[in-house]
Design an enzyme around this catalytic site. Structure first.
Site, PDB file in Angstrom:
ATOM      1  CE  LYS A  90      10.985   5.002  14.550  1.00 24.49           C
ATOM      2  NZ  LYS A  90      10.513   3.703  14.209  1.00 24.49           N
ATOM      3  CB  VAL A 101       7.823   6.789  22.381  1.00 27.11           C
ATOM      4  CG1 VAL A 101       9.037   6.994  23.274  1.00 27.11           C
ATOM      5  CG2 VAL A 101       7.474   8.077  21.660  1.00 27.11           C
ATOM      6  CE  LYS A 114      11.936   5.250  18.464  1.00 33.71           C
ATOM      7  NZ  LYS A 114      12.923   4.173  18.362  1.00 33.71           N
ATOM      8  N   GLY A 131      10.407  -4.654  17.172  1.00 35.02           N
ATOM      9  CA  GLY A 131      10.154  -6.070  16.888  1.00 35.02           C
ATOM     10  C   GLY A 131       8.682  -6.333  16.651  1.00 35.02           C
ATOM     11  CD  GLU A 140      14.838   0.489   9.901  1.00 34.19           C
ATOM     12  OE1 GLU A 140      14.565   0.930   8.782  1.00 34.19           O
ATOM     13  OE2 GLU A 140      14.149   0.652  10.911  1.00 34.19           O
ATOM     14  CB  THR A 171       8.057  -5.672  11.074  1.00 35.65           C
ATOM     15  OG1 THR A 171       9.007  -5.842  10.033  1.00 35.65           O
ATOM     16  CG2 THR A 171       8.578  -6.277  12.350  1.00 35.65           C
ATOM     17  CD  GLU A 204       2.443   3.708  25.385  1.00 34.12           C
ATOM     18  OE1 GLU A 204       1.562   4.207  26.076  1.00 34.12           O
ATOM     19  OE2 GLU A 204       3.643   4.038  25.486  1.00 34.12           O
ATOM     20  CB  ILE A 240       8.671   0.513  26.867  1.00 33.77           C
ATOM     21  CG1 ILE A 240       9.816  -0.434  26.513  1.00 33.77           C
ATOM     22  CG2 ILE A 240       8.754   0.950  28.312  1.00 33.77           C
ATOM     23  CD1 ILE A 240      11.194   0.194  26.669  1.00 33.77           C
ATOM     24  N   GLY A 268      19.970  -8.507  11.875  1.00 33.75           N
ATOM     25  CA  GLY A 268      18.651  -7.933  11.578  1.00 33.75           C
ATOM     26  C   GLY A 268      18.218  -6.820  12.522  1.00 33.75           C
TER      27      GLY A 268
HETATM   28  P1  NAP Z   1       7.435  -2.509   7.141  1.00 27.17           P
HETATM   29  O1  NAP Z   1       7.844  -3.847   7.612  1.00 27.17           O
HETATM   30  O2  NAP Z   1       8.224  -1.854   6.075  1.00 27.17           O
HETATM   31  O3  NAP Z   1       5.921  -2.650   6.621  1.00 27.17           O
HETATM   32  C1  NAP Z   1       5.238  -1.638   5.966  1.00 27.17           C
HETATM   33  C2  NAP Z   1       3.946  -2.208   5.392  1.00 27.17           C
HETATM   34  O4  NAP Z   1       3.175  -1.115   4.911  1.00 27.17           O
HETATM   35  C3  NAP Z   1       4.095  -3.185   4.239  1.00 27.17           C
HETATM   36  O5  NAP Z   1       3.140  -4.209   4.379  1.00 27.17           O
HETATM   37  C4  NAP Z   1       3.760  -2.332   3.001  1.00 27.17           C
HETATM   38  O6  NAP Z   1       3.094  -3.065   2.004  1.00 27.17           O
HETATM   39  C5  NAP Z   1       2.748  -1.378   3.584  1.00 27.17           C
HETATM   40  N1  NAP Z   1       2.719  -0.107   2.864  1.00 27.17           N
HETATM   41  C6  NAP Z   1       3.694   0.826   2.780  1.00 27.17           C
HETATM   42  N2  NAP Z   1       3.285   1.876   2.050  1.00 27.17           N
HETATM   43  C7  NAP Z   1       2.032   1.587   1.667  1.00 27.17           C
HETATM   44  C8  NAP Z   1       1.079   2.261   0.876  1.00 27.17           C
HETATM   45  N3  NAP Z   1       1.362   3.438   0.315  1.00 27.17           N
HETATM   46  N4  NAP Z   1      -0.125   1.690   0.691  1.00 27.17           N
HETATM   47  C9  NAP Z   1      -0.392   0.494   1.219  1.00 27.17           C
HETATM   48  N5  NAP Z   1       0.457  -0.208   1.995  1.00 27.17           N
HETATM   49  C10 NAP Z   1       1.659   0.337   2.185  1.00 27.17           C
HETATM   50  O7  NAP Z   1       7.343  -1.478   8.348  1.00 27.17           O
HETATM   51  P2  NAP Z   1       7.275  -1.798   9.920  1.00 27.17           P
HETATM   52  O8  NAP Z   1       8.635  -2.086  10.428  1.00 27.17           O
HETATM   53  O9  NAP Z   1       6.193  -2.779  10.202  1.00 27.17           O
HETATM   54  O10 NAP Z   1       6.887  -0.358  10.501  1.00 27.17           O
HETATM   55  C11 NAP Z   1       5.574   0.132  10.479  1.00 27.17           C
HETATM   56  C12 NAP Z   1       5.465   1.366  11.353  1.00 27.17           C
HETATM   57  O11 NAP Z   1       5.732   1.027  12.711  1.00 27.17           O
HETATM   58  C13 NAP Z   1       6.455   2.486  11.011  1.00 27.17           C
HETATM   59  O12 NAP Z   1       5.836   3.722  11.226  1.00 27.17           O
HETATM   60  C14 NAP Z   1       7.572   2.288  12.019  1.00 27.17           C
HETATM   61  O13 NAP Z   1       8.285   3.483  12.298  1.00 27.17           O
HETATM   62  C15 NAP Z   1       6.770   1.856  13.220  1.00 27.17           C
HETATM   63  N6  NAP Z   1       7.531   1.084  14.202  1.00 27.17           N
HETATM   64  C16 NAP Z   1       8.178  -0.034  13.796  1.00 27.17           C
HETATM   65  C17 NAP Z   1       8.865  -0.792  14.731  1.00 27.17           C
HETATM   66  C18 NAP Z   1       9.547  -2.077  14.328  1.00 27.17           C
HETATM   67  O14 NAP Z   1      10.026  -2.787  15.192  1.00 27.17           O
HETATM   68  N7  NAP Z   1       9.587  -2.430  13.049  1.00 27.17           N
HETATM   69  C19 NAP Z   1       8.880  -0.400  16.084  1.00 27.17           C
HETATM   70  C20 NAP Z   1       8.194   0.770  16.468  1.00 27.17           C
HETATM   71  C21 NAP Z   1       7.512   1.499  15.503  1.00 27.17           C
HETATM   72  P3  NAP Z   1       3.852  -3.885   0.843  1.00 27.17           P
HETATM   73  O15 NAP Z   1       4.666  -4.920   1.543  1.00 27.17           O
HETATM   74  O16 NAP Z   1       2.744  -4.440   0.041  1.00 27.17           O
HETATM   75  O17 NAP Z   1       4.686  -2.860   0.137  1.00 27.17           O
HETATM   76  N1  HSE Z   2      15.061   1.396  14.478  1.00 24.70           N
HETATM   77  C1  HSE Z   2      14.519   1.450  15.802  1.00 24.70           C
HETATM   78  C2  HSE Z   2      15.555   0.969  16.814  1.00 24.70           C
HETATM   79  C3  HSE Z   2      13.280   0.584  15.974  1.00 24.70           C
HETATM   80  O1  HSE Z   2      16.632   0.502  16.447  1.00 24.70           O
HETATM   81  O2  HSE Z   2      15.269   1.081  18.000  1.00 24.70           O
HETATM   82  C4  HSE Z   2      12.016   1.255  15.564  1.00 24.70           C
HETATM   83  O3  HSE Z   2      11.741   2.360  16.406  1.00 24.70           O
END
Ligand code: NAP
Ligand code: HSE
Length: 432
Positions: free
Chosen positions: A107, A134, A207, A304, A192, A15, A131, A138, A189
């Protein structure tokens, strides 16, 4: 600067990783005038190469070999967006040791290790920015470390989990029960596949650990953040809250006082005239009190694809500016104090309590008496609707020690004529 391109690598194309790729592409024309250099994505690390190649349309960028990135001296910035602790921690450490700057949204890792990683970054003259870790989009880390650095902060409290805010909003606005609102959050969606970390408050606790450490210049670990989720909140609690002129929000609280730092996550009754009460759906907000700024609130999308990428790419631009001006590692770890974290039994709060009792003479007086014997000052005690041979008693306390209140509740729970303590929720009130 001779080489007017800075090469970066993105680890993870989920994402946030794909959002970051898209935002970097969308900013391509603006980079030179904004930053004085061009940023080029040289490599993207994933597990599933074919999937990522199809997603980007650029198979030459995709690799599943970390060494290809680590050993490429032309890559100056690593953007870690894989998530989880390992191998993210190892890759970040290896990147910093190799003199590569790091931007991450992780995080989980930052909450457990940010002091050590920042020290490592400093040792190697690198920037480490997070940034997006958390409250997603924002801006809150940079404001706390920079724009608000001239304050002694007393409170940083926020709605820092979008899933639970969405659920509580649906419960309040549509009278849904928790399980139905969670099902809707999953269908749309927001939640999770495994929503435990969100609904049990752990995501918010991570956070809070980061926010508290930065706000009070003293390291607070996630294990020190007392955590309570929203699974016990009922539509009935929300109706009572509304009667009292409040809503219920899952609040991440970091409070600084003479005894140290108070850090916890808990559902809380928030007066409707507080700015956080108006933060609904999946929005996040962080409310800050300081001796110079007075009150300030930061509001926006906490998660997002593009919102989170906005914060990630903002950090990348900041690192690039530092590289261009030869001033990396300017703002490193800001924890120069060692303050105690106040045990929850010593944290003072107002409380809302709902208890079902048998409809007998003297029960109301008994509840009031138990509170008095435990030094819990009661603000209101009301006998509510009768249901057969039982009635509900609702109590609002003054600000009291958590330990005293809990002892009183345990004492009430085991009394004859008491059927059940149905809910205990903190009520927000300004600290003395
Ligand atoms: P995600 O959709 O699950 O994507 C993770 C990606 O990392 C996938 O492309 C996966 O590859 C790759 N990956 C995982 N383990 C790997 C490894 N060992 N080697 C190589 N590639 C690997 O996760 P996300 O939601 O984008 O979140 C990413 C980070 O941002 C997390 O730390 C999360 O806490 C943080 N975050 C997310 C959000 C949000 O809105 N989603 C908001 C704030 C912070 P494959 O697909 O090939 O397995
Ligand atoms: N799962 C978190 C939330 C998003 O619902 O706010 C990633 O920090």
């Amino acid at each position: 600067m001779e080489n007017r391109t800075i090469q970066v690598a993105i680890l993870g194309l989920g994402t946030v990783g794909f959002g970051t790729y898209k935002v970097l592409c969308a900013q391509r024309e603006e980079m030179l005038p904004k930053l004085g250099v061009q940023i080029e994505v040289k490599k993207i690390l994933v597990r599933n190469v074919a999937k990522a190649a199809a997603k980007t349309g650029h198979p030459e960028l995709i690799t599943n070999d970390w060494q290809e990135i680590l050993q490429d001296d032309s890559i100056g910035i690593v953007i870690e967006l894989m998530g989880g602790i390992e191998p993210a921690r190892t890759y970040i450490e290896e990147a910093l040791r190799a003199g590569k700057h790091v931007v991450t949204a992780n995080k989980d890792l930052i909450a457990s290790d940010h002091g050590r990683l920042l020290d490592l970054a400093k040792e190697h003259g690198c920037d480490l920015m997070f940034e997006a870790a958390v409250a997603g989009a924002i801006p809150v880390i940079a404001p706390l470390k920079q724009s608000l650095a001239a304050n002694h902060l007393s409170e940083v409290m926020g709605i820092v989990n979008g899933t639970t805010n969405f659920i509580l909003t649906k419960m309040a606005q549509q009278g849904m029960e928790f399980s139905d609102a969670l099902a809707l959050a999953t269908e749309l969606g927001y939640a999770e596949a495994d929503p435990t970390a969100d609904i049990e408050g752990l995501d918010a606790a991570r956070k809070v650990a980061i926010l508290a450490s930065i706000a009070f210049n003293s390291r607070v670990s996630v294990e020190q953040v007392a955590t309570e989720g929203i699974t016990k909140i009922t539509a009935n609690d929300i109706r009572y809250a509304h009667e009292m002129g409040c809503c219920i929000k899952l609040i991440g609280m970091a409070h600084g006082g003479d005894a140290g730092v108070e850090a916890y996550v808990a559902p809380m009754l928030i007066p409707l005239d507080h700015p956080l009460a108006a933060v609904n759906d999946s929005y996040n907000a962080v409310f800050v009190r300081g001796d110079a700024v007075d009150n300030a609130m930061f509001l926006g999308r906490g998660a997002g694809e593009l919102p989170t990428a906005s914060a990630v790419v903002g950090d990348v631009f900041e690192v690039v500016r530092n590289v261009v001006h030869g001033c990396c590692g300017r703002i490193s770890c800001t924890c120069y104090k060692q303050l105690p974290v106040v045990p929850m039994e010593n944290v003072k709060s107002r409380y809302f309590l709902r208890v079902r009792v048998e409809d007998k003479i003297g029960v109301l007086a008994m509840v009031a008496d138990v509170f008095a014997r435990h030094q819990v000052s009661v603000e209101q005690i009301i006998q509510k609707q009768k249901d057969g041979d039982s009635v509900e008693i609702v109590v609002i306390t003054e600000r009291v020690r958590g330990g005293d209140f809990q002892k009183a509740v345990h004492c009430i729970e085991v009394k004859q004529n008491v059927r059940a303590v149905e809910s205990v929720i903190r009520v927000y009130g300004d600290a003395e």
